[in-house]
Design an enzyme around this catalytic site. Structure first.
Site, PDB file in Angstrom:
ATOM      1  N   GLY A 232       0.797  -1.224   0.000  1.00 51.22           N
ATOM      2  CA  GLY A 232       0.000   0.000   0.000  1.00 51.22           C
ATOM      3  C   GLY A 232       0.822   1.263   0.000  1.00 51.22           C
ATOM      4  O   GLY A 232       0.552   2.203   0.750  1.00 51.22           O
ATOM      5  N   LEU A 233       1.821   1.332  -0.865  1.00 48.05           N
ATOM      6  CA  LEU A 233       2.775   2.442  -0.840  1.00 48.05           C
ATOM      7  C   LEU A 233       2.341   3.666  -1.636  1.00 48.05           C
ATOM      8  O   LEU A 233       2.934   4.731  -1.474  1.00 48.05           O
ATOM      9  CB  LEU A 233       4.129   1.958  -1.388  1.00 48.05           C
ATOM     10  CG  LEU A 233       4.778   0.779  -0.670  1.00 48.05           C
ATOM     11  CD1 LEU A 233       6.057   0.376  -1.400  1.00 48.05           C
ATOM     12  CD2 LEU A 233       5.061   1.108   0.784  1.00 48.05           C
TER      13      LEU A 233
ATOM     14  N   GLY B 210      -2.810   8.078  -3.148  1.00 46.56           N
ATOM     15  CA  GLY B 210      -3.615   8.543  -4.271  1.00 46.56           C
ATOM     16  C   GLY B 210      -4.085   7.426  -5.164  1.00 46.56           C
ATOM     17  O   GLY B 210      -4.921   7.644  -6.042  1.00 46.56           O
ATOM     18  N   ASN B 211      -3.549   6.221  -4.956  1.00 45.80           N
ATOM     19  CA  ASN B 211      -3.956   5.038  -5.707  1.00 45.80           C
ATOM     20  C   ASN B 211      -4.934   4.270  -4.827  1.00 45.80           C
ATOM     21  O   ASN B 211      -4.532   3.608  -3.853  1.00 45.80           O
ATOM     22  CB  ASN B 211      -2.723   4.195  -6.043  1.00 45.80           C
ATOM     23  CG  ASN B 211      -3.035   2.957  -6.858  1.00 45.80           C
ATOM     24  OD1 ASN B 211      -4.098   2.365  -6.733  1.00 45.80           O
ATOM     25  ND2 ASN B 211      -2.088   2.538  -7.676  1.00 45.80           N
ATOM     26  N   VAL B 212      -6.223   4.345  -5.140  1.00 44.54           N
ATOM     27  CA  VAL B 212      -7.266   3.796  -4.279  1.00 44.54           C
ATOM     28  C   VAL B 212      -7.121   2.288  -4.119  1.00 44.54           C
ATOM     29  O   VAL B 212      -7.237   1.743  -3.021  1.00 44.54           O
ATOM     30  CB  VAL B 212      -8.655   4.154  -4.841  1.00 44.54           C
ATOM     31  CG1 VAL B 212      -9.750   3.493  -4.018  1.00 44.54           C
ATOM     32  CG2 VAL B 212      -8.840   5.676  -4.859  1.00 44.54           C
TER      33      VAL B 212
ATOM     34  N   ASN C 279       4.914   3.536 -16.865  1.00 47.86           N
ATOM     35  CA  ASN C 279       5.648   4.589 -16.158  1.00 47.86           C
ATOM     36  C   ASN C 279       7.149   4.522 -16.391  1.00 47.86           C
ATOM     37  O   ASN C 279       7.894   5.306 -15.818  1.00 47.86           O
ATOM     38  CB  ASN C 279       5.402   4.489 -14.646  1.00 47.86           C
ATOM     39  CG  ASN C 279       3.945   4.576 -14.279  1.00 47.86           C
ATOM     40  OD1 ASN C 279       3.421   3.691 -13.614  1.00 47.86           O
ATOM     41  ND2 ASN C 279       3.271   5.623 -14.711  1.00 47.86           N
TER      42      ASN C 279
ATOM     43  N   HIS D 277       9.267   4.934  -3.436  1.00 50.51           N
ATOM     44  CA  HIS D 277       9.493   3.555  -3.866  1.00 50.51           C
ATOM     45  C   HIS D 277       9.675   3.431  -5.370  1.00 50.51           C
ATOM     46  O   HIS D 277      10.266   2.470  -5.850  1.00 50.51           O
ATOM     47  CB  HIS D 277       8.364   2.641  -3.382  1.00 50.51           C
ATOM     48  CG  HIS D 277       7.043   2.847  -4.044  1.00 50.51           C
ATOM     49  ND1 HIS D 277       6.229   3.930  -3.787  1.00 50.51           N
ATOM     50  CD2 HIS D 277       6.367   2.101  -4.956  1.00 50.51           C
ATOM     51  CE1 HIS D 277       5.129   3.841  -4.493  1.00 50.51           C
ATOM     52  NE2 HIS D 277       5.182   2.747  -5.220  1.00 50.51           N
TER      53      HIS D 277
ATOM     54  N   GLU E 186       6.110  11.094 -14.834  1.00 44.92           N
ATOM     55  CA  GLU E 186       5.552   9.756 -14.644  1.00 44.92           C
ATOM     56  C   GLU E 186       5.514   8.935 -15.923  1.00 44.92           C
ATOM     57  O   GLU E 186       4.858   7.891 -15.990  1.00 44.92           O
ATOM     58  CB  GLU E 186       4.139   9.874 -14.054  1.00 44.92           C
ATOM     59  CG  GLU E 186       4.101  10.583 -12.712  1.00 44.92           C
ATOM     60  CD  GLU E 186       4.620   9.733 -11.570  1.00 44.92           C
ATOM     61  OE1 GLU E 186       4.170   8.581 -11.422  1.00 44.92           O
ATOM     62  OE2 GLU E 186       5.486  10.223 -10.808  1.00 44.92           O
TER      63      GLU E 186
ATOM     64  N   HIS F 284      -2.830   8.772 -12.560  1.00 48.24           N
ATOM     65  CA  HIS F 284      -2.247   8.984 -13.881  1.00 48.24           C
ATOM     66  C   HIS F 284      -3.389   9.164 -14.875  1.00 48.24           C
ATOM     67  O   HIS F 284      -4.492   8.626 -14.688  1.00 48.24           O
ATOM     68  CB  HIS F 284      -1.385   7.796 -14.314  1.00 48.24           C
ATOM     69  CG  HIS F 284      -0.147   7.616 -13.511  1.00 48.24           C
ATOM     70  ND1 HIS F 284       0.265   6.391 -13.041  1.00 48.24           N
ATOM     71  CD2 HIS F 284       0.784   8.515 -13.090  1.00 48.24           C
ATOM     72  CE1 HIS F 284       1.397   6.531 -12.361  1.00 48.24           C
ATOM     73  NE2 HIS F 284       1.727   7.806 -12.383  1.00 48.24           N
TER      74      HIS F 284
ATOM     75  N   CYS G 297      -1.345  -0.167 -17.660  1.00 48.59           N
ATOM     76  CA  CYS G 297      -0.198   0.085 -16.778  1.00 48.59           C
ATOM     77  C   CYS G 297       0.932  -0.895 -17.044  1.00 48.59           C
ATOM     78  O   CYS G 297       2.101  -0.561 -16.878  1.00 48.59           O
ATOM     79  CB  CYS G 297      -0.622  -0.046 -15.313  1.00 48.59           C
ATOM     80  SG  CYS G 297      -1.580   1.337 -14.669  1.00 48.59           S
TER      81      CYS G 297
END
Length: 444
Positions: free
Chosen positions: A20-21, A24-26, A110, A137, A174, A248, A368
């Protein structure tokens, strides 16, 4: 000369986990602490690549990075053998170890921004690895990413490489996740659309989550790639989309050739954006598929990853194809929209649903997992590694995964020295399979 769009998919790494790093990424946040299955994730990714190959697409792979990053641990003052450094780091800060052991490099959208030779001033394909400065990370990735890209696309008459942008979060870049290219065909001169979340030197009071891509970073990449200003556009992503979890732009928009498929709330002023794209395209007719919020609410688009799909032109199908995560078929609004869209058969005629759940639970869909590279026949001949897939190589990689990968990893396992050693042994073998040379720090 024939051109094609090749997709280079990231192989899910041996240390794939749900720490969970990514603020903003649900999806990443909601699955924090869950048990991950790296073996299943890697095999799902290879199955996706194999499916695209079956459609006649050129498909390649990019390797995972060496995790934990020993270079990062040394930079934080840890010394000794690999095992000693990991033990000391785990005792001092399990959170730091989680960050330097992330397998987020699987999301190769990315990895870099790429401008094909048809668009650049010197007629070469340009690569800029993303600095990914917004998240620690990921910020440690770019040196190895640069080595990988140079091994596959050697610097010379056909390919040009740049360092990642300097400047920290002010120049946050990004990669291709915030970049679209429009064209009549892949070898024709195209229009580059860079999407940013904020200005580098402005306070974005309308954002809850970080605007990871800055306008200044996008402009810098365009300059060093030698793009024509009148064929280069910059647009801010709708803050509402970022605040809804579209960290993104590829979470709310995807393009292919002369088709732009995007959500109504992806941009503040979509009417103006469409006019700008049409103006830059000149005589080439653009097609816009704007999905209304009344049919697909923004929250549904983000949760299902409807737009984090691959939009492709296949040799044997009329109309374009969407490569969608299976979650889209499991949500009523998105399933109904895709059925209506493909049923009309006008632009997007096919929808293929694939299982990439191991990636999806960490916030990464089919788009992605791939880096798009427009290549000519001559470009294909200049590739310098064994990274373009064929059935024999797929079988070899599947066997490699089954031989080396665990089927269970939790965040608490990241301090296990055996996981580190298993991972390094696997990656050392992978560099030989893909003929990449010594790209990893532990091989130097």
């Amino acid at each position: 000369m024939a051109w094609r769009e090749a997709n280079f998919d990231g192989i899910v790494g041996p240390t794939h986990n749900y720490a969970g790093l990514s603020y903003g990424n649900v999806a990443s946040a909601s699955n924090k602490g869950d048990i991950a299955n790296p073996r299943e994730g890697a095999l799902q990714g290879l199955e996706k690549a194999q499916h695209l190959m079956s459609l006649g697409m050129t498909q390649g792979v990019l390797p995972p990075h060496d995790r934990p990053s020993l270079r990062a641990l040394r930079a934080h003052g840890f010394t000794g053998s690999d095992r000693e450094m990991l033990a000391k780091a785990w005792e001092a800060s399990p959170a730091l170890v989680a960050n330097v052991t992330s397998s987020a490099t699987m999301w190769t959208a990315n990895a870099a921004t790429i401008s094909p030779s048809a668009d650049t001033a010197d007629g070469r394909t340009h690569f800029t690895p993303a600095n990914l400065a917004a998240m620690y990370h990921r910020s440690v990735e770019w040196p190895v990413t640069a080595r990988v890209l140079k091994a596959i696309f050697p610097e010379g008459d056909r390919f040009a490489h740049h360092n990642a942008l300097e400047g920290g979060t002010h120049m946050g870049d990004e990669g291709a996740a915030n970049h679209n290219r429009f064209c009549a065909d892949y070898g024709d001169t195209g229009v580059a659309l860079f999407v940013y979340g904020r200005g580098a030197f402005e306070k974005a009071d309308d954002l809850i989550y970080p605007g990871r891509q800055t306008l200044e970073a996008s402009r810098a990449v365009a300059r060093q790639h030698g793009l024509t200003p009148k064929k280069t556009l910059f647009v801010r992503q709708n803050p509402a989309a970022i605040n809804a979890g579209a960290f993104h732009n590829d979470v709310v928009a995807v393009s292919n050739k002369d088709v732009f498929f995007y959500h109504e709330d992806a941009f503040v002023n979509p009417d103006q954006l469409e006019r700008d794209i049409k103006g830059a395209m000149g005589d080439i007719r653009m097609h816009f598929v704007r999905v209304p919020r009344a049919l697909v609410p923004l929250a549904d688009a983000v949760k299902s990853y409807l737009f984090n799909s691959q939009l492709i032109s296949t040799p044997n199908r009329e109309g374009m194809t969407l490569i969608l995560p299976s979650e889209v078929a499991e949500m009523r609004s998105t399933k109904a929209y895709v059925e209506e869209l493909t049923g009309s058969g006008e632009l997007i005629s096919h929808a293929d649903y694939l299982d990439v759940r191991q990636s999806m639970r960490n916030g990464g869909g089919p788009a992605c997992l791939r880096l798009r590279v427009a290549l000519s026949d001559d470009d294909m001949g200049a590739i310098g590694a064994n990274a373009v897939l064929h059935e024999g190589l797929v079988s070899t990689l599947q066997a490699w995964v089954n031989n080396h990968y665990r089927d269970r990893v939790t965040p608490d396992d990241l301090g296990d020295p055996m996981l580190m050693e298993e991972s390094f042994a696997a990656l050392d073998e992978l560099t030989q399979i893909l003929k990449l040379g010594s790209i990893y720090d532990f091989q130097q």
